[in-house]
Design a protein around this motif. Structure first.
Motif, PDB file in Angstrom:
ATOM      1  N   GLY A   1      13.866  -0.606 -19.371  1.00  0.00           N
ATOM      2  CA  GLY A   1      12.421  -0.435 -19.501  1.00  0.00           C
ATOM      3  C   GLY A   1      11.675  -1.200 -18.437  1.00  0.00           C
ATOM      4  N   LEU A   2      10.514  -0.696 -18.092  1.00  0.00           N
ATOM      5  CA  LEU A   2       9.686  -1.331 -17.069  1.00  0.00           C
ATOM      6  C   LEU A   2       8.220  -1.204 -17.464  1.00  0.00           C
ATOM      7  N   SER A   3       7.471  -2.262 -17.253  1.00  0.00           N
ATOM      8  CA  SER A   3       6.032  -2.191 -17.443  1.00  0.00           C
ATOM      9  C   SER A   3       5.405  -2.966 -16.284  1.00  0.00           C
ATOM     10  N   TYR A   4       4.465  -2.366 -15.612  1.00  0.00           N
ATOM     11  CA  TYR A   4       3.899  -3.005 -14.419  1.00  0.00           C
ATOM     12  C   TYR A   4       2.408  -2.724 -14.350  1.00  0.00           C
ATOM     13  N   ASP A   5       1.613  -3.780 -14.321  1.00  0.00           N
ATOM     14  CA  ASP A   5       0.164  -3.649 -14.128  1.00  0.00           C
ATOM     15  C   ASP A   5      -0.128  -4.041 -12.696  1.00  0.00           C
ATOM     16  N   ILE A   6      -0.552  -3.092 -11.887  1.00  0.00           N
ATOM     17  CA  ILE A   6      -0.872  -3.430 -10.509  1.00  0.00           C
ATOM     18  C   ILE A   6      -2.295  -2.975 -10.231  1.00  0.00           C
ATOM     19  N   ARG A   7      -3.154  -3.933  -9.899  1.00  0.00           N
ATOM     20  CA  ARG A   7      -4.599  -3.714  -9.808  1.00  0.00           C
ATOM     21  C   ARG A   7      -5.066  -2.995 -11.076  1.00  0.00           C
TER      22      ARG A   7
ATOM     23  N   LEU B   1      -7.170 -15.401 -14.618  1.00  0.00           N
ATOM     24  CA  LEU B   1      -5.762 -15.785 -14.798  1.00  0.00           C
ATOM     25  C   LEU B   1      -4.830 -14.579 -14.707  1.00  0.00           C
ATOM     26  N   THR B   2      -5.220 -13.445 -15.291  1.00  0.00           N
ATOM     27  CA  THR B   2      -4.269 -12.323 -15.422  1.00  0.00           C
ATOM     28  C   THR B   2      -4.809 -11.000 -14.895  1.00  0.00           C
ATOM     29  N   ASN B   3      -6.055 -10.984 -14.452  1.00  0.00           N
ATOM     30  CA  ASN B   3      -6.692  -9.745 -14.001  1.00  0.00           C
ATOM     31  C   ASN B   3      -6.763  -8.679 -15.097  1.00  0.00           C
ATOM     32  N   ARG B   4      -6.889  -9.105 -16.342  1.00  0.00           N
ATOM     33  CA  ARG B   4      -7.030  -8.152 -17.437  1.00  0.00           C
ATOM     34  C   ARG B   4      -8.299  -8.479 -18.217  1.00  0.00           C
ATOM     35  N   ASP B   5      -8.951  -7.434 -18.752  1.00  0.00           N
ATOM     36  CA  ASP B   5     -10.126  -7.687 -19.572  1.00  0.00           C
ATOM     37  C   ASP B   5      -9.714  -8.019 -21.011  1.00  0.00           C
TER      38      ASP B   5
END
Lengths: 450, 155
Positions: free
Chosen positions: A317-323, B88-92
C-alpha cells in the motif's frame, strides 16, 4: 499580529469556550438528526416488506437497543468532553448516513459480503448507513482499554449493534502491545473501513476490499517502532482467531469462524509518504455450509462441514500527499493452497486534488483471477448465485466523485462508478444469473465523527 | 474628454493607494511565529521538525527514553490551530481531523488532549512535566521552555 489578537483579548478563554460550545451543539444536533433519520427511514427498509415481515417487527429490539445505547453514550460523551483529561475516560463516535442506487435490476450490489443483498434498481439506505461508538479508558499514560460497537444492517437483517473491538493497549518506549478483540488489518488500511470520515471516497473500492470478509479477530499484536533521521518505521506482528460467520444471502451461508491468522506488516512514513508491505497467512481449518433450501429436499446437504486448507495474502500500500494532490494505491496478491477460490490480484489507484474544502477524485480498481478454479469440494456446476466456493471475480471499476468538508467533523461525498465484469460471478454482487455484467452505482453519503 | 481622463486618473490613483494600504495592512498582519514548548524540568532542550510532527501526529509516543509525551492541542476552528498544522504538515484542519479519525477508530493512537486557549496550554505545560504544547511566541515566559520554533508563513 492580528492573527493572534483574539487570543490575547480573551485571556479567560471565554471566546473560545463559546466556539467550543457551538461546535458541541452542532455535532449534538447532527447526531440527533442522524438518530431521527435512522428511526424514520432505516427502521422500515423496503427489503423487509418484500420478505413479508410485518411492519412492526421491522423496528427490531436490536435497532431500539442501538438507539437507546447510542443516545445514552452520546449524552455521556457530551458531558464528558470537558472532563476527559481528569476522568481519563473518552467517548467518541463515527457514523455515515448514505444512499446508494445501482441501475441494474439483475444484479444486487453489496458493500460488504456479510450484509444482506439489496435489489438492483432501487435506492437503499441500508448498505452504507452505520453508527459506531468507542469508549476508551486510560488508567495510566501507558495503559488503555478500548471498546467499540458498530451498528449496521447486517446478516441478521437488523441494525443491532455488535462489539467490533475490545482490547487492552500497552505502550512503552518503542513497543506497542494490544490484546483482545482487534480489527483485522489484512488489507491496506482495512482496519478503518467503517470510518467514512477517515477516507476520501463514498465507499472503499469493492474490487479491492470486498474479499476482506474478516473484520475482526481475537488475538494479539505487537508493534516495534524505529525512529530514524529520515522517517518512522513500524514493524507489526499479529495472530489470532476469527469470529466471523460469513453470510452470503438467503440461499447460502458460510461459517468461517474456524480460521486462524498470522501476519507481519512493515510500514514506513517519511513526511507525507506512507509505504506498507504485508504478509498474512490464513489457516482455514473448516468451512461450515448452510443451505436452507435443501433442508426439506436433502437434509445431509443442507448443513455440512468441509475441511479447507490455507491461503496467503501479499499486500502493498502507498499513500502520498504531495502539494494539493492526494494519492493512494493498494495491491493484494492472493494465493490459495487448497479449496479457497482462485489465485488473484486486486488493486486500486486513487487520485484526489484538494482545493479549499473540496477534494474531487478519481478511483480505478480491479480484481483479476490468475488460475481457473478447481473445485474439488463441489465438482458440480453451480448457478452463479450459489457459486461462492470458488468465486471468480474478474472485474474493474472506474469511479469519480468529490468530498466536501462541510464542517470540521462532517464530510459530504457524491460518487458515480461504472463497474464492468468479465464473468457474471463476482464477489461484490449477488443474484446475478441474468446479469449483463456491467452496472452503474450512484452514491451520496454524509460522514461524521464526534 | 479632459474631465473623463481626470476622473480616470483619480480612480486609478485611488486604486493604487487602496492597493498600497492593503500591502501595508498585510505587512502589519504578518503571522507571529509559534513556539513548541515543554516543562523546564524536562531534560530536553530542542527537537527537530520531524520529532514535532511525529509527536503531534501520534507516530511518536515519547519525549525522551522514559517520558510518555502528553501533547496538548487547541480546540477546533481556531486560527492558531490552523496555522500550526498548515505550517507543520501542509494540511488543513478537516484533513487533520480525518487523519485522526482513521487512527483513533483503528486503535493505533489517540489525538492530543484539547484545551480552549493558548493561556490554557501555557498553564498545563507549566504544571505537567510530560506535556508538550504550542503557542504564540510572545506568550512564552519563564514557566515554560521553547524546544522548537515554527515559522508561520504570511497569510
Amino acid at each position: 499580529m492580528t492573527l493572534f489578537r483574539t487570543w490575547q483579548q480573551s485571556d479567560n478563554g471565554l471566546l473560545f469556550k463559546a466556539t467550543h460550545q457551538q461546535l458541541k451543539n452542532k455535532s449534538k444536533k447532527l447526531s440527533y438528526l442522524f438518530l431521527y433519520t435512522y428511526t424514520q427511514t432505516i427502521a422500515s427498509p423496503r427489503n423487509n416488506k418484500e420478505r413479508g415481515l410485518e411492519p412492526m417487527r421491522t423496528i427490531s429490539w436490536g435497532l431500539l437497543k442501538s438507539i437507546v445505547i447510542g443516545g445514552v453514550l452520546f449524552g455521556l460523551s457530551s458531558s464528558l468532553l470537558a472532563f476527559d483529561f481528569d476522568n481519563k475516560l473518552k467517548v467518541n463516535g463515527f457514523g455515515t448516513l448514505g444512499v446508494v442506487y445501482n441501475n441494474d435490476e439483475n444484479a444486487d450490489f453489496i458493500r460488504k459480503k456479510n450484509q444482506p443483498d439489496v435489489k438492483g434498481g432501487e435506492v437503499t439506505y441500508s448498505q452504507d448507513s452505520r453508527l459506531g461508538l468507542q469508549l476508551s479508558y486510560n488508567p495510566t499514560p501507558k495503559l488503555k482499554f478500548t471498546i467499540q460497537a458498530v451498528s449496521r444492517y447486517d446478516h441478521d437483517e437488523s441494525f443491532s449493534p455488535k462489539i467490533s473491538w475490545a482490547y487492552a493497549h500497552y505502550v512503552t518506549n518503542n513497543w506497542t502491545i494490544r490484546a483482545g478483540r482487534l480489527g483485522a488489518d489484512n488489507f491496506f488500511r482495512a482496519d478503518s473501513l467503517d470510518v467514512g470520515y477517515g477516507f476520501l471516497w463514498a465507499r472503499p473500492p469493492p474490487d479491492y476490499y470486498a474479499g476482506n470478509i474478516n473484520s475482526q479477530y481475537d488475538g494479539l499484536d505487537v508493534t516495534r517502532t524505529f525512529y530514524t533521521n529520515w522517517g518512522v518505521v513500524d514493524v507489526k506482528a499479529y495472530g489470532g482467531k476469527f469470529d466471523d460467520s460469513f453470510y452470503a444471502n438467503e440461499t447460502l451461508s458460510l461459517d468461517v469462524s474456524d480460521t486462524y491468522v498470522t501476519g507481519l506488516i512493515a510500514g514506513v512514513e517519511i513526511d507525507n509518504l506512507l509505504l506498507r508491505a504485508q504478509y498474512s497467512h490464513f489457516d482455514v481449518r473448516s468451512i461450515t455450509f448452510d443451505i436452507p433450501a435443501l433442508r426439506q429436499i436433502y437434509p445431509p446437504l443442507a448443513h455440512f462441514t468441509l475441511p479447507a486448507k490455507s491461503s496467503d495474502y501479499y499486500v502493498f500500500g502507498l499513500s502520498y500527499d504531495i502539494r494539493q494532490w492526494r494519492l493512494q494505491a493498494g495491491i493484494n496478491i492472493y494465493k490459495q493452497n487448497g479449496n479457497l477460490g482462485t489465485d488473484s490480484v486486486a488493486n486500486y489507484l486513487s487520485v484526489g486534488y484538494r482545493y479549499r474544502s473540496w477534494t474531487p477524485y478519481a478511483l480505478l480498481s480491479s480484481n483479476t483471477p490468475h488460475t481457473t478454479p478447481t473445485s474439488p469440494l463441489l465438482p458440480i456446476p453451480l448457478p452463479d448465485s450459489l457459486n461462492l466456493v470458488a468465486p471468480v471475480t474478474d472485474q474493474y471499476s472506474i469511479a469519480v466523485g468529490a468530498r466536501l468538508d462541510v464542517a470540521q467533523n462532517v464530510a459530504l461525498k457524491a460518487q458515480i462508478e461504472q463497474i464492468e465484469s468479465k464473468t457474471s460471478n463476482s464477489f461484490s454482487w449477488v443474484n446475478k444469473d441474468n446479469w449483463d455484467k456491467d452496472a452503474t452505482v450512484f452514491s451520496i453519503v454524509l460522514d461524521f465523527v464526534f | 474628454m479632459a474631465t473623463g481622463a481626470f476622473f480616470h486618473t483619480k480612480i486609478l490613483g485611488g486604486l493604487i493607494s487602496a492597493l498600497l494600504s492593503l500591502v501595508v495592512n498585510i505587512q502589519a498582519t504578518l503571522a507571529e511565529d509559534l513556539a513548541v514548548v515543554v516543562n523546564p524540568a524536562l531534560d530536553i532542550d530542542s527537537l527537530n521538525k520531524k520529532d514535532v510532527v511525529n509527536i503531534f501526529m501520534g507516530r511518536r509516543h515519547t519525549l525522551d527514553q522514559n517520558t510518555i509525551a502528553m501533547p496538548i492541542d487547541l480546540d477546533d476552528d481556531t486560527q492558531l490551530r490552523t496555522a500550526f498544522y498548515m505550517s507543520l504538515t501542509n494540511r488543513d484542519l478537516a484533513e487533520i481531523n480525518s487523519y485522526w479519525a482513521r487512527l483513533l477508530f483503528s486503535g493505533k493512537s489517540s489525538p492530543p488532549l484539547k484545551v480552549q486557549s493558548a493561556e490554557a496550554v501555557l498553564k498545563m505545560v507549566s504544571e505537567q512535566k510530560t506535556a508538550i504544547g504550542y503557542l504564540p511566541i510572545s506568550l512564552v515566559d519563564q514557566r515554560i521552555k521553547v524546544i522548537y520554533t515554527l515559522q508561520v508563513p504570511e497569510q
